[in-house]
Motif scaffolding. Structure first.
Motif, PDB file in Angstrom:
ATOM      1  N   ILE A  91      -4.376   3.159   2.666  1.00 31.88           N
ATOM      2  CA  ILE A  91      -2.990   3.513   2.315  1.00 31.88           C
ATOM      3  C   ILE A  91      -3.031   4.786   1.479  1.00 31.88           C
ATOM      4  O   ILE A  91      -3.396   4.769   0.306  1.00 31.88           O
ATOM      5  CB  ILE A  91      -2.328   2.380   1.509  1.00 31.88           C
ATOM      6  CG1 ILE A  91      -2.376   1.061   2.282  1.00 31.88           C
ATOM      7  CG2 ILE A  91      -0.893   2.758   1.153  1.00 31.88           C
ATOM      8  CD1 ILE A  91      -1.586   1.045   3.551  1.00 31.88           C
ATOM      9  N   THR A  92      -2.640   5.904   2.094  1.00 34.62           N
ATOM     10  CA  THR A  92      -2.728   7.200   1.416  1.00 34.62           C
ATOM     11  C   THR A  92      -1.396   7.923   1.293  1.00 34.62           C
ATOM     12  O   THR A  92      -1.356   9.041   0.765  1.00 34.62           O
ATOM     13  CB  THR A  92      -3.719   8.119   2.153  1.00 34.62           C
ATOM     14  OG1 THR A  92      -3.287   8.255   3.523  1.00 34.62           O
ATOM     15  CG2 THR A  92      -5.132   7.555   2.118  1.00 34.62           C
ATOM     16  N   LEU A 143      -1.937   3.696  -4.060  1.00 34.21           N
ATOM     17  CA  LEU A 143      -2.427   4.645  -3.071  1.00 34.21           C
ATOM     18  C   LEU A 143      -3.929   4.823  -3.246  1.00 34.21           C
ATOM     19  O   LEU A 143      -4.449   4.739  -4.358  1.00 34.21           O
ATOM     20  CB  LEU A 143      -1.730   5.999  -3.217  1.00 34.21           C
ATOM     21  CG  LEU A 143      -0.210   6.007  -3.034  1.00 34.21           C
ATOM     22  CD1 LEU A 143       0.321   7.436  -3.211  1.00 34.21           C
ATOM     23  CD2 LEU A 143       0.195   5.450  -1.692  1.00 34.21           C
ATOM     24  N   TYR A 144      -4.609   5.076  -2.173  1.00 32.70           N
ATOM     25  CA  TYR A 144      -6.065   5.257  -2.138  1.00 32.70           C
ATOM     26  C   TYR A 144      -6.382   6.729  -2.395  1.00 32.70           C
ATOM     27  O   TYR A 144      -5.903   7.605  -1.654  1.00 32.70           O
ATOM     28  CB  TYR A 144      -6.541   4.832  -0.755  1.00 32.70           C
ATOM     29  CG  TYR A 144      -8.015   4.725  -0.500  1.00 32.70           C
ATOM     30  CD1 TYR A 144      -8.603   3.483  -0.327  1.00 32.70           C
ATOM     31  CD2 TYR A 144      -8.814   5.858  -0.370  1.00 32.70           C
ATOM     32  CE1 TYR A 144      -9.954   3.369  -0.032  1.00 32.70           C
ATOM     33  CE2 TYR A 144     -10.159   5.750  -0.087  1.00 32.70           C
ATOM     34  CZ  TYR A 144     -10.728   4.512   0.091  1.00 32.70           C
ATOM     35  OH  TYR A 144     -12.069   4.399   0.388  1.00 32.70           O
ATOM     36  N   ALA A 165       0.056   3.432  -8.911  1.00 33.85           N
ATOM     37  CA  ALA A 165      -1.206   4.074  -9.247  1.00 33.85           C
ATOM     38  C   ALA A 165      -1.953   4.520  -8.022  1.00 33.85           C
ATOM     39  O   ALA A 165      -1.634   4.136  -6.896  1.00 33.85           O
ATOM     40  CB  ALA A 165      -2.075   3.121 -10.062  1.00 33.85           C
ATOM     41  N   HIS A 166      -2.948   5.301  -8.260  1.00 35.65           N
ATOM     42  CA  HIS A 166      -3.905   5.685  -7.238  1.00 35.65           C
ATOM     43  C   HIS A 166      -5.207   4.946  -7.520  1.00 35.65           C
ATOM     44  O   HIS A 166      -5.672   4.883  -8.646  1.00 35.65           O
ATOM     45  CB  HIS A 166      -4.148   7.190  -7.267  1.00 35.65           C
ATOM     46  CG  HIS A 166      -2.946   7.977  -6.902  1.00 35.65           C
ATOM     47  ND1 HIS A 166      -1.896   8.148  -7.764  1.00 35.65           N
ATOM     48  CD2 HIS A 166      -2.608   8.601  -5.756  1.00 35.65           C
ATOM     49  CE1 HIS A 166      -0.969   8.882  -7.169  1.00 35.65           C
ATOM     50  NE2 HIS A 166      -1.376   9.164  -5.956  1.00 35.65           N
ATOM     51  N   LYS A 167      -5.760   4.414  -6.466  1.00 32.36           N
ATOM     52  CA  LYS A 167      -6.977   3.607  -6.596  1.00 32.36           C
ATOM     53  C   LYS A 167      -8.194   4.461  -6.314  1.00 32.36           C
ATOM     54  O   LYS A 167      -8.242   5.162  -5.318  1.00 32.36           O
ATOM     55  CB  LYS A 167      -6.901   2.447  -5.595  1.00 32.36           C
ATOM     56  CG  LYS A 167      -8.167   1.662  -5.457  1.00 32.36           C
ATOM     57  CD  LYS A 167      -8.397   0.759  -6.647  1.00 32.36           C
ATOM     58  CE  LYS A 167      -9.758   0.125  -6.531  1.00 32.36           C
ATOM     59  NZ  LYS A 167      -9.919  -1.036  -7.342  1.00 32.36           N
ATOM     60  N   VAL A 168      -9.185   4.395  -7.186  1.00 31.44           N
ATOM     61  CA  VAL A 168     -10.412   5.170  -7.009  1.00 31.44           C
ATOM     62  C   VAL A 168     -11.536   4.248  -6.568  1.00 31.44           C
ATOM     63  O   VAL A 168     -11.862   3.273  -7.245  1.00 31.44           O
ATOM     64  CB  VAL A 168     -10.826   5.873  -8.323  1.00 31.44           C
ATOM     65  CG1 VAL A 168     -12.170   6.559  -8.154  1.00 31.44           C
ATOM     66  CG2 VAL A 168      -9.767   6.882  -8.717  1.00 31.44           C
ATOM     67  N   TYR A 169     -12.136   4.546  -5.422  1.00 29.64           N
ATOM     68  CA  TYR A 169     -13.343   3.863  -4.970  1.00 29.64           C
ATOM     69  C   TYR A 169     -14.452   4.893  -4.846  1.00 29.64           C
ATOM     70  O   TYR A 169     -14.404   5.727  -3.946  1.00 29.64           O
ATOM     71  CB  TYR A 169     -13.145   3.237  -3.586  1.00 29.64           C
ATOM     72  CG  TYR A 169     -12.251   2.037  -3.543  1.00 29.64           C
ATOM     73  CD1 TYR A 169     -12.690   0.816  -4.029  1.00 29.64           C
ATOM     74  CD2 TYR A 169     -10.973   2.116  -3.012  1.00 29.64           C
ATOM     75  CE1 TYR A 169     -11.867  -0.290  -3.982  1.00 29.64           C
ATOM     76  CE2 TYR A 169     -10.149   1.008  -2.959  1.00 29.64           C
ATOM     77  CZ  TYR A 169     -10.611  -0.195  -3.445  1.00 29.64           C
ATOM     78  OH  TYR A 169      -9.798  -1.291  -3.395  1.00 29.64           O
ATOM     79  N   PRO A 170     -15.451   4.890  -5.737  1.00 27.66           N
ATOM     80  CA  PRO A 170     -16.592   5.744  -5.471  1.00 27.66           C
ATOM     81  C   PRO A 170     -17.132   5.448  -4.070  1.00 27.66           C
ATOM     82  O   PRO A 170     -17.279   4.292  -3.692  1.00 27.66           O
ATOM     83  CB  PRO A 170     -17.595   5.348  -6.563  1.00 27.66           C
ATOM     84  CG  PRO A 170     -16.717   4.871  -7.681  1.00 27.66           C
ATOM     85  CD  PRO A 170     -15.583   4.160  -6.992  1.00 27.66           C
TER      86      PRO A 170
END
Length: 363
Positions: A51-52, A77-78, A101-106
């Motif tokens: 989801i961007t 959001l990703y 928010a925006h989600k952070v996945y390394p």
């Protein structure tokens, strides 16, 4: 010690980290949210594709709301190369409370994270705009495994990144998600008021030995040492608004948890806790008292309500629940061995399958 919390009345819980998936899996897990004592969830965006965009988040929320109209879904959001400061402004201007928010996945650290972040520095203009628009940055706080970084120290190795982001963007609200170590707890406590941490019920319950021989308990970040678990229990019981529930409830099919159809692949990382999420948390806190790690006097109604939702609602600037739940006695409800979709195409094994927990009823 008698059963703790029995008869206690609490506000409806809020879970600030859930994976609800899509398709038959979504249709199976979403109706279990209220069963777990929760009426607000913060939804992770790592679908395929992720989801961007604002439009994608709104469309996803519409489908979720159809399945659970009494649950308030907060969307995220990703963080992806397509996310720009303009997208942040669009999210804010949409006037929809659920896009928070925006989600952070390394990149590569967890399920569906191959599109994740490899260099946070390139997103500094995005973070600056998020700070100005008062959106929340959620961090999956692990470095990818490499050289001397493993699943056991990946979170601790990430903490300097957390602190640098906080230094560079002091007004940016940041959540270090699913804290799993004593070091993470200390980092959150020592950072400024805009940095908080979420804690899962399974990290309050498990240590390394519990997942090393049981793929159903395998998640990322992995559960670690008894000392780390003790730090998490103490943070949850502290009453400090810096810590609140974020279950990281992550359903996978039985096949995915057991290495695929032939059993020879990798085991999916994720623990599914949604149907009993508040019960699991209360069980873990009660067990902490039984083990002498916590003082039962700490676990007041205010402390429990804070950790189980109110602290998170305050941080995300959401209203308290107008609904109430009543807590049943320990061991009054058996957790099923498996939960199936209506068409039997999806089978999920819940956390602590076959064991007993406390029931919860909506008042």
């Amino acid at each position: 010690m008698a059963s703790m919390f029995e008869g206690l009345q609490l506000p409806g819980g809020a879970d600030f980290h859930v994976h609800l998936r899509d398709g038959a899996m979504m249709e199976t897990v979403v109706p279990t949210i209220r069963q777990g004592g929760v009426d607000m969830v913060y939804v992770m965006p790592n679908l395929l594709p992720p989801i961007t965009t604002v439009a994608m988040a709104l469309e996803y929320r519409k489908r979720l709301q159809t399945l659970a109209p009494d649950v308030h879904f907060l969307m995220s959001l990703y963080l992806h190369p397509s996310i720009t400061p303009e997208v942040v402004i669009e999210a804010k201007k949409a006037g929809i409370r659920g896009i928070k928010a925006h989600k952070v996945y390394p990149s590569g650290v967890t399920t569906n994270s191959s599109s994740g972040v490899q260099d946070l520095g390139v997103f500094y203009p995005v973070f600056r705009e998020m700070m100005e628009q008062d959106l929340v940055l959620n961090l999956h706080g692990e470095c990818p495994s490499r050289d001397d970084v493993t699943v056991l120290n990946a979170e601790e190795r990430f903490l300097p990144t957390l602190l640098k982001l906080h230094h560079d963007f002091p007004r940016l609200r940041i959540v270090l998600e699913h804290c799993s170590t004593e070091a993470a707890v200390a980092a959150v406590f020592n950072a400024g008021e805009t940095v908080v941490g979420s804690i899962t019920p399974h990290h309050l319950s498990l240590i390394i030995d519990d997942w090393a021989g049981d793929s159903i308990n395998y998640c990322k970040p992995v559960a670690k040492t008894p000392r780390d678990r003790m730090a998490l229990l103490k943070a949850a019981a502290s009453g400090d608004p810096k810590f609140f529930l974020g279950s990281d409830s992550a359903p996978h099919s039985i096949q995915a948890k057991q290495g695929g159809q032939d059993g020879k692949g990798k085991h999916a990382a994720g623990v599914w806790t949604q149907p009993f999420v508040l019960s699991y948390a209360l069980d873990a806190l009660e067990q902490g008292c039984r083990l002498g790690l916590l003082d039962s006097g700490q676990l007041t109604k205010k402390t429990l309500a804070g950790f189980l939702g109110e602290h998170g609602r305050t941080f995300y600037k959401e209203a308290s629940s107008e609904r109430r739940i009543i807590v049943g006695p320990s061991g009054s409800t058996q957790i099923p061995e498996v939960v199936e979709s209506k068409d039997h195409s999806v089978k999920i094994i819940p956390f602590r399958r076959g064991q007993y927990t406390r029931g919860l009823d909506w008042m």
